[in-house]
Design a protein around this motif. Structure first.
Motif, PDB file in Angstrom:
ATOM      1  N   SER A 178      78.795  84.865  68.503  1.00 27.91           N
ATOM      2  CA  SER A 178      77.527  84.930  68.008  1.00 27.91           C
ATOM      3  C   SER A 178      77.291  85.200  66.508  1.00 27.91           C
ATOM      4  CB  SER A 178      77.043  86.324  68.754  1.00 27.91           C
ATOM      5  OG  SER A 178      77.532  87.456  68.314  1.00 27.91           O
ATOM      6  N   GLY A 179      76.110  85.470  66.149  1.00 26.32           N
ATOM      7  CA  GLY A 179      75.636  85.839  64.669  1.00 26.32           C
ATOM      8  C   GLY A 179      76.335  87.314  64.397  1.00 26.32           C
ATOM      9  N   MET A 180      75.906  87.996  65.234  1.00 31.29           N
ATOM     10  CA  MET A 180      76.400  89.555  65.194  1.00 31.29           C
ATOM     11  C   MET A 180      78.046  89.731  65.105  1.00 31.29           C
ATOM     12  SD  MET A 180      73.734  90.892  64.249  1.00 31.29           S
ATOM     13  CE  MET A 180      74.744  92.617  64.038  1.00 31.29           C
ATOM     14  N   TYR A 190      67.934  91.165  58.734  1.00 25.97           N
ATOM     15  CA  TYR A 190      67.728  91.185  60.153  1.00 25.97           C
ATOM     16  C   TYR A 190      68.189  92.452  60.769  1.00 25.97           C
ATOM     17  CZ  TYR A 190      69.235  90.268  65.054  1.00 25.97           C
ATOM     18  OH  TYR A 190      69.377  90.523  66.314  1.00 25.97           O
ATOM     19  N   GLU A 223      69.687  88.828  52.408  1.00 27.27           N
ATOM     20  CA  GLU A 223      69.064  87.530  53.172  1.00 27.27           C
ATOM     21  C   GLU A 223      67.777  87.201  52.268  1.00 27.27           C
ATOM     22  OE1 GLU A 223      68.542  89.124  57.353  1.00 27.27           O
ATOM     23  OE2 GLU A 223      67.072  87.876  57.439  1.00 27.27           O
ATOM     24  N   ASN A 248      64.179  88.994  56.474  1.00 28.37           N
ATOM     25  CA  ASN A 248      63.413  89.003  57.813  1.00 28.37           C
ATOM     26  C   ASN A 248      63.158  90.429  58.251  1.00 28.37           C
ATOM     27  OD1 ASN A 248      63.124  88.898  60.672  1.00 28.37           O
ATOM     28  ND2 ASN A 248      65.367  88.380  61.041  1.00 28.37           N
ATOM     29  N   ASP A 308      72.960  85.944  54.078  1.00 28.09           N
ATOM     30  CA  ASP A 308      72.672  85.446  55.360  1.00 28.09           C
ATOM     31  C   ASP A 308      71.707  84.077  55.283  1.00 28.09           C
ATOM     32  OD1 ASP A 308      71.540  85.014  58.011  1.00 28.09           O
ATOM     33  OD2 ASP A 308      71.418  87.260  58.544  1.00 28.09           O
ATOM     34  N   THR A 350      71.018  82.354  57.782  1.00 27.62           N
ATOM     35  CA  THR A 350      70.437  81.773  59.135  1.00 27.62           C
ATOM     36  C   THR A 350      69.234  81.205  59.232  1.00 27.62           C
ATOM     37  OG1 THR A 350      71.619  83.690  60.281  1.00 27.62           O
ATOM     38  CG2 THR A 350      69.708  82.624  61.414  1.00 27.62           C
ATOM     39  N   TRP A 351      68.099  81.599  58.281  1.00 26.92           N
ATOM     40  CA  TRP A 351      66.893  80.954  58.137  1.00 26.92           C
ATOM     41  C   TRP A 351      66.609  79.793  57.448  1.00 26.92           C
ATOM     42  CZ3 TRP A 351      62.119  84.876  57.857  1.00 26.92           C
ATOM     43  CH2 TRP A 351      62.077  85.709  59.080  1.00 26.92           C
ATOM     44  N   PHE A 409      76.779  83.893  55.802  1.00 25.85           N
ATOM     45  CA  PHE A 409      76.726  84.169  57.152  1.00 25.85           C
ATOM     46  C   PHE A 409      75.649  83.505  57.940  1.00 25.85           C
ATOM     47  CE2 PHE A 409      74.514  87.837  59.562  1.00 25.85           C
ATOM     48  CZ  PHE A 409      75.177  87.709  60.812  1.00 25.85           C
ATOM     49  N   THR A 433      73.014  80.259  66.403  1.00 25.83           N
ATOM     50  CA  THR A 433      72.067  80.315  67.544  1.00 25.83           C
ATOM     51  C   THR A 433      70.813  79.730  67.112  1.00 25.83           C
ATOM     52  OG1 THR A 433      73.132  82.430  67.913  1.00 25.83           O
ATOM     53  CG2 THR A 433      70.998  82.062  69.288  1.00 25.83           C
ATOM     54  N   LYS A 434      70.406  79.868  65.943  1.00 26.69           N
ATOM     55  CA  LYS A 434      68.903  79.367  65.499  1.00 26.69           C
ATOM     56  C   LYS A 434      69.062  77.645  65.016  1.00 26.69           C
ATOM     57  CE  LYS A 434      68.682  83.969  65.731  1.00 26.69           C
ATOM     58  NZ  LYS A 434      68.302  84.658  67.041  1.00 26.69           N
ATOM     59  N   LEU A 452      64.245  82.254  66.965  1.00 21.81           N
ATOM     60  CA  LEU A 452      63.685  81.378  66.167  1.00 21.81           C
ATOM     61  C   LEU A 452      64.742  79.913  66.111  1.00 21.81           C
ATOM     62  CD1 LEU A 452      65.412  81.635  62.747  1.00 21.81           C
ATOM     63  CD2 LEU A 452      64.928  83.831  64.096  1.00 21.81           C
TER      64      LEU A 452
HETATM   65  C1  LIG Z   1      68.641  86.294  59.893  1.00 25.40           C
HETATM   66  C2  LIG Z   1      69.361  86.433  61.239  1.00 25.40           C
HETATM   67  N1  LIG Z   1      70.675  86.934  61.227  1.00 25.40           N
HETATM   68  C3  LIG Z   1      71.647  87.123  62.153  1.00 25.40           C
HETATM   69  C4  LIG Z   1      71.034  87.090  63.515  1.00 25.40           C
HETATM   70  C5  LIG Z   1      72.123  87.554  64.397  1.00 25.40           C
HETATM   71  O1  LIG Z   1      72.667  86.426  65.377  1.00 25.40           O
HETATM   72  P1  LIG Z   1      72.938  86.375  66.874  1.00 25.40           P
HETATM   73  O2  LIG Z   1      71.647  86.627  67.469  1.00 25.40           O
HETATM   74  O3  LIG Z   1      73.521  84.910  67.041  1.00 25.40           O
HETATM   75  O4  LIG Z   1      73.991  87.310  67.050  1.00 25.40           O
HETATM   76  C6  LIG Z   1      69.849  86.792  63.828  1.00 25.40           C
HETATM   77  C7  LIG Z   1      69.337  86.943  65.064  1.00 25.40           C
HETATM   78  O5  LIG Z   1      68.183  86.798  65.463  1.00 25.40           O
HETATM   79  C8  LIG Z   1      69.021  86.584  62.590  1.00 25.40           C
HETATM   80  O6  LIG Z   1      67.846  86.291  62.730  1.00 25.40           O
END
Ligand SMILES: Cc1ncc(COP(=O)(O)O)c(C=O)c1O
Length: 376
Positions: free
Chosen positions: A74-76, A99, A143, A147, A174, A176-177, A194, A198-199, A329
């Motif tokens: 997972s991201g976390m 986040y 980030e 977020n 981060d 992710t976005w 990072f 999932t997104k 998201l």
């Molecule tokens: C910007 C961001 N970083 C990290 C995470 C964590 O990822 P995960 O839910 O895959 O553990 C999220 C999850 O919502 C996120 O929005």
């Protein structure tokens, strides 16, 4: 090669002895040794490495581009492995708007004495009160866009400042976005990216995954790799395969999603019942110029404030018909969320803030849905 072409063929390089045009899934957890006791395939055991995961990690390094990538469950799990790999008492500088889960993880670790935590307003640049922490920092974690306030930090400026004041500090972004399609922090001077896979990267709200990408194969990479090997938070083969499949359409999804986000942000900015819109694509956004310089487009996330109470804002979100009211998201379906009530008591998010993740629906349907929610 252009990133669109890398994405379109993500993971499709031929197998050793098969002619598959798209990748197979390797489910085996263990690998044969030869008569000399060697592992000819290069893989020993699935917690250490697996061919499908290695295929995904190769694609991730090509996309960023990075020298090494590790895919997590997972991201976390990726965030936790990065923090766990530091020495006890190491200093971590964390941007205030990141986040929620990362903020909670870092403050829990600080409370237990595992790390020293210093929070700062990354989008405002380093202030005099941050310099003592920077001198001691092992990680500086940001980030951008953040977020849920979509604050923009100048990655190149911060990377230069970090490395000038403390050559041992590692800048973590981060991504992710944004994904590597929109922003490539390593090429702007960051040390680690990072991702929650999932997104957008997996892209269909049906995979939980994370990744860390490293500019150099350095001591930090070796420590995180060891933490992952011994701790075992690896991405399973099916999720790796699904992520590779999702990546092949990332460019086309994000083009449409970004276009919709800009149209929605402009609609909200002109609406009498919206007091503030957070989207870096608007020229009124304080980070617009930095975003234009370091991003390709402005992302597909947007948030706005209603100026009403938390209960009224939650009720507004509850009237959604096209947007789905849910957290997360980056899927094909648009999501709407009242962040404050989703985050709970430790939340810093304004109670009147609504967060939107743009999907692939027709823009007219999305704008009509928002207009109906706001005009009720
Ligand atoms: C910007 C961001 N970083 C990290 C995470 C964590 O990822 P995960 O839910 O895959 O553990 C999220 C999850 O919502 C996120 O929005």
């Amino acid at each position: 090669m252009h990133i669109e072409s890398i994405l379109a063929h993500a993971g499709c390089d031929p197998d050793q002895d098969q002619d598959d045009a798209t990748p197979p899934i390797h489910l085996t957890t263990t690998f044969r040794r030869d008569s000399q006791g060697n592992w000819p395939s290069g893989h020993k055991y699935a917690r250490i490495s697996n061919p499908t995961r290695a295929r995904l990690e190769r694609v991730l390094t090509d996309l960023e581009p990075a020298s090494q990538a590790l895919a997590f469950s997972s991201g976390m799990a990726a965030a936790a492995a990065l923090l766990q790999s530091l020495d006890a008492g190491a200093t971590v500088m964390l941007a205030r708007d990141v986040y929620f889960g990362v903020r909670v993880l870092a403050s829990d670790m600080a409370e237990r004495g595992h790390i020293q935590l210093h929070t700062f307003d990354a989008h405002l640049g380093l202030q005099s009160g941050d310099m003592a922490a920077l001198a001691a920092a092992h990680l500086v974690w940001i980030e951008t866009p953040s977020n849920p306030l979509l604050q923009i930090t100048d990655i190149e400026g911060l990377a230069n400042a970090c490395h000038t004041h403390n050559p041992d500090a590692r800048l973590v972004v981060d991504g992710t976005w944004t994904t590597p399609f929109i922003q490539q922090p390593l090429s702007l001077g960051a040390d680690v990216v990072f991702h929650s896979l999932t997104k957008y990267m997996a892209g269909h709200s049906d995979v939980l995954g994370g990744a860390l990408l490293f500019r150099r194969e350095d001591d930090l990479y070796a420590r995180v790799r060891r933490t992952q090997e011994t701790g075992g938070a690896v991405l399973d083969p099916f999720s790796c395969w699904l992520t590779l499949r999702g990546l092949r359409t990332l460019a086309v999804r994000l083009r449409v999603q970004q276009e919709s986000a800009l149209a929605v942000a402009r609609f909200l900015e002109g609406h009498a019942r919206v007091v503030r819109v957070h989207y870096p694509g608007l020229t009124s956004h304080p980070g617009h110029e930095v975003a234009a310089h370091q991003m390709r487009g402005y992302g597909a996330m947007c948030s706005f404030q209603t100026g009403r109470s938390g209960a009224e804002t939650l009720a507004l979100v509850g009237r959604a018909q096209v947007f789905i009211q849910a957290t997360s998201l980056g899927g094909t379906e648009s999501l709407i969320e009242h962040r404050r009530s989703a985050e709970g008591e430790a939340s810093h998010t304004p109670e009147d803030l609504v967060r939107l993740s743009m999907g692939l629906e027709h823009i007219d349907d999305l704008v009509r849905d928002l207009a109906r929610m706001l005009n009720y």
